[in-house]
Design a protein around this motif. Structure first.
Motif, PDB file in Angstrom:
ATOM      1  N   GLY A 483      -7.305 -56.671  27.744  1.00  0.00           N
ATOM      2  CA  GLY A 483      -6.576 -56.524  29.018  1.00  0.00           C
ATOM      3  C   GLY A 483      -5.251 -55.798  28.870  1.00  0.00           C
ATOM      4  N   LEU A 484      -5.159 -54.952  27.875  1.00  0.00           N
ATOM      5  CA  LEU A 484      -3.933 -54.186  27.575  1.00  0.00           C
ATOM      6  C   LEU A 484      -2.721 -55.091  27.397  1.00  0.00           C
ATOM      7  N   LYS A 485      -2.953 -56.357  27.084  1.00  0.00           N
ATOM      8  CA  LYS A 485      -1.848 -57.303  26.956  1.00  0.00           C
ATOM      9  C   LYS A 485      -1.974 -58.136  25.690  1.00  0.00           C
ATOM     10  N   ASN A 486      -3.151 -58.757  25.566  1.00  0.00           N
ATOM     11  CA  ASN A 486      -3.347 -59.664  24.448  1.00  0.00           C
ATOM     12  C   ASN A 486      -3.712 -58.866  23.201  1.00  0.00           C
ATOM     13  N   VAL A 487      -2.804 -58.847  22.270  1.00  0.00           N
ATOM     14  CA  VAL A 487      -2.978 -57.979  21.105  1.00  0.00           C
ATOM     15  C   VAL A 487      -3.201 -58.818  19.853  1.00  0.00           C
TER      16      VAL A 487
END
Lengths: 647, 174
Positions: A483-487
């Protein structure tokens, strides 16, 4: 009437025949523009877009388009390295592709096969490239907080780099007594404690006066006396019983009013006590923070493996981190937002609206139809030796598209090869970008079997300098972005054949460091991190950390303990007495609560119970008397009946 | 620019003459379509082609397009809601899917809510606009132009040599 007036103009037909020649001229001008100027203008437009997107100068040597073939060929694309503008970050020799006319007529761009050739990295530019100045900070809500967090983290990391310096300073036995004295006088916890004490005194006075208004012991005793006087058995008449019950009820009500007053005071005092205790806990926290600050000022190092590892590799990892944040920012800015799903039915997944500046554009796709943009396959190839910095690269990128849900396939890139000129061998990149699910998933895997390192600085402080003169490295990075957030990121780095360059201004430290590093032929470095952007805590581990810890421990652990004890003593000396006073005041307040309020409550409870038992007793007595009178009456009637029947 | 100005003067001249009522009305009505359509779309090209190929008053079309662009700008929000309602109508979805995958049709950008809303409004208004403009032009000529031509000022001006020269010039090169 004149002859000219008689002449009437011939009416013109519905079609504007006279416009044919101007129309042909316009077509010719457009054709000439596209033939002679369009390629140049497109090239400049792409360079401008590239500069604004990448944030550094982008150059294109040659660009060719063909209307009839719907093709585009771009040669000599150079992306300036923003951190090193004299060099290109990447240079691509040739990109070419043809679009399908069938799709173009449907206002879509579909490419069956594109070719990317001759890739080079870190090539020196003919002239330094222009780098875009950083954008001013956004006023977006929450952004200030993000920037603050990031700045704080960077400051902490920088502080981490000084651990070795601190260790060396401790070995040298330097102190900063005067500075410490000043700090001791201006401890934030002291100011908090002063304020707290003043507030507490005010509160105590207020509570003293309020406690005085509470029912005293004599009032409660008087209530008890009234209760004792009330008759609760051997009632001679129902009127007597009624009067007693009324009196008991009155006493009960008076007692209840007292109870309520005590209870509300107790509740208020309890709440106040809680808030005061919370405030005091905050002060305790501040005391701990103050101790930590003083330790930092005294430069008391943390002699643990993790801190030492971080100190060793902070400098080495910094460019990777900055690149990561840079690409993340670019992805945030330019990647299309997640496509909204209108319905949950499978067959309607393809119908998705794209939010736009003006209105919403819907994609009415169906199975096997074209998405707005789709490059089915991009073949990437490069041959070493053609230019000095070119590498052997072979790979492909599949399904670059604007709508993965429609084609049902993720974008997958696989590249492998080596750059002999840069001594990089066996690199493999696997990247998958899956936007077919509600949350996009990016999977990445990057491996390099071997690469050469020379003159790589690890620590460069005035106290100590550690670097790799020469080393061979191998690298493996893999992870996921959801989600382009959780890395999540995992990096495995190994350095072999290391030639160290170590020096320190402190002789003992110099000896320890040289001895420790001499015993480490292979250096490992693992970095693991998981979190939500921008808060991704990284765990950095290396075999260097424990070895350094062992090396320094014998020398300075005792000194560290001694320094810590000194700090604790300093804090105790400054605020210890006041703290004790405050604690005594707090205890007094707690005592008042326990003694006066709770005692009064207990007494009233006892009176209440007594009153209740008396009321019960009176009721029972009344019942018994009633029953006895009834039995007497019954017996009398039975006797009379017996007499009548002559028994 | 000169060509555009010439077309606008030509429009004013025609408006104040007794002829070309239909040319003017069609020009103004097509201007309505141009004003409501996005600049880069196939329907704009089609309307341009109609204006240039057929004898439609170009100045009228451009003036109306300029005016209706502002109207369309104000109308953007309702057009968005109207377009959204149409594009999300389930019964029309198969039609839109077919249209979206046909050649050329997607170039109308019908799949955009504002374009769809504006397009529907402009097409519905087109016949009313045509007849409305015709009536307005005729009324203008019957009242404003006729009254102006009856004024002493106009009669005096029409009697000047300058006006006669202008008439001659117009007859030869106009």
């Amino acid at each position: 009437m004149s002859e000219t007036a008689k002449k009437t103009k011939k009416p013109k037909g519905i079609i504007r025949w006279e416009a044919i020649i101007p129309f042909l001229i316009i077509c010719l001008v457009i054709g000439l523009y596209f033939h002679f100027f369009f390629d140049g203008h497109l090239r400049r437009a792409l360079e401008w877009v590239g500069y604004n997107t990448v944030g550094a100068e982008v150059n294109i040597a040659k660009l060719e388009t063909s209307f009839f073939k719907a093709s585009l060929r771009v040669q000599g694309i150079e992306f300036t390295d923003a951190e090193k503008p004299t060099h290109d970050s990447i240079k691509i020799g040739d990109i070419r592709f043809s679009m399908l006319w069938d799709a173009l007529l449907r206002a879509k761009v579909v490419v069956n096969e594109a070719a990317v050739e001759q890739i080079e990295f870190g090539v020196k530019r003919a002239r330094p490239g222009k780098v875009k100045p950083p954008e001013p900070p956004s006023n977006e809500p929450g952004m200030a907080e993000k920037l603050k967090t990031q700045a704080l983290r960077e400051a902490q990391e920088q502080a981490g780099e000084n651990v070795l310096g601190d260790v060396i300073a401790m070995l040298g036995g330097s102190t900063s007594e005067e500075q410490l004295q000043k700090l001791q006088e201006s401890l934030p916890s002291k100011a908090m404690l002063d304020k707290f004490q003043t507030e507490l005194q005010g509160k105590q006075q207020a509570w003293d006066s309020r406690l005085k208004t509470l029912p005293q012991e004599k009032d409660i005793r008087a209530l008890g006396d009234r209760l004792n006087k009330v008759k609760y058995k051997d009632f001679k008449s129902p009127q007597e019983l009624q009067a007693s019950i009324q009196e008991l009820d009155k006493i009960y009500k008076d007692g209840d009013a007292m109870y309520k007053q005590i209870q509300s005071t107790g509740d208020d005092l309890g709440k106040d006590l809680k808030s005061v205790e919370t405030q005091y806990r905050d002060i305790e926290k501040q005391v701990k923070t103050d101790i930590k600050t003083l330790e930092e000022h005294l430069r008391i190092p943390k002699l643990d493996a993790k801190s030492l590892t971080r100190a060793m590799f902070n400098h080495y990892l910094a460019p990777y981190k900055s690149k990561f944040y840079r690409y993340k920012a670019m992805a945030d800015k330019y990647l299309p937002p997640n496509l909204l799903k209108k319905d949950k039915k499978d067959e309607e997944v393809a119908i998705q609206p794209h939010p736009r500046e003006k209105g919403i554009s819907y994609e009415f796709g169906r199975q096997n139809s074209y998405p707005l943009f789709w490059i089915k396959r991009t073949a990437v190839s490069s041959q070493a030796g053609i230019t000095p910095d070119a590498g052997n690269i072979k790979g492909e990128i599949l399904n670059i598209t604007s709508n993965q849900a429609l084609i049902g396939k993720p974008t997958v890139a696989t590249l492998a090869g080596d750059f002999p000129a840069k001594q990089i061998f066996g690199f493999l990149l696997k990247l998958s970008l899956d936007n077919t699910k509600p949350e996009s998933i990016i999977d990445y895997n990057f491996n390099v079997d071997s690469y050469a390192l020379s003159g790589q600085d690890l620590v460069q402080t005035p106290d100590v300098q550690i670097s790799f003169n020469k080393a061979n490295g191998s690298l493996g990075i893999n992870g996921k972005v959801v989600g382009l957030k959780n890395v999540s990121v995992n990096m495995d780095n190994k350095f072999t054949k290391v030639d160290y360059a170590i020096s320190s201004k402190n002789e003992i430290a110099d000896q320890i460091l040289k001895a420790v590093f001499a015993g480490i032929p292979v250096v490992t470095l693992t970095v693991n991190g998981q979190g939500e952007f921008p808060d991704i805590p990284l765990s950095v581990n290396s075999n260097l950390g424990p070895e350094l810890q062992k090396g320094f421990e014998k020398q300075i652990q005792a000194k560290i303990n001694e320094a810590r004890a000194r700090v604790q003593a300093l804090v105790d000396q400054e605020i210890g007495k006041q703290r004790a006073q405050v604690e005594a005041q707090l205890n007094q307040l707690r005592g008042q609560f326990d003694n006066e309020v709770k005692k009064a409550q207990a007494q009233l409870d006892a009176q209440k119970k007594q009153a209740e038992s008396k009321v019960d007793q009176a009721k029972k007595d009344a019942e018994n008397q009633g029953r006895k009178a009834l039995e007497k009456e019954g017996q009398k009637a039975l006797d009379e009946l017996k007499k009548k029947f002559g028994f | 620019m000169t060509l555009l100005l010439k077309q606008i003067f030509s429009f004013l001249k025609l408006l104040n003459s007794d002829t070309g009522t239909n040319q003017l009305a069609i020009g103004l009505s097509l201007g309505l379509i141009l004003g409501f359509a996005p600049v880069l779309s196939i329907q704009t090209l089609i309307v341009f082609a109609i204006i240039f190929i057929f004898r439609v008053q170009i100045g009228a079309a451009f003036l109306a397009a300029f005016f209706f662009k502002f109207v369309a700008f104000i109308f953007d929000q309702p057009a968005h809601y109207l377009g959204k309602a149409i594009l999300e109508t389930d019964s029309l979805r198969p039609l839109f899917v077919t249209m979206y995958n046909m050649p050329l049709v997607p170039m109308t950008r019908f799949n955009n809510t504002i374009v769809m809303g504006s397009m529907v409004v402009s097409i519905v208004l087109l016949p009313f606009a045509f007849f409305g403009f015709r009536i307005l032009i005729e009324k203008y000529r019957a009242t404003v132009v006729a009254r102006f031509k009856g004024t002493k000022f106009w009669k005096a001006f029409a009697a000047t040599k300058f006006y006669n020269w202008y008439l001659k010039y117009d007859e030869l090169y106009g």
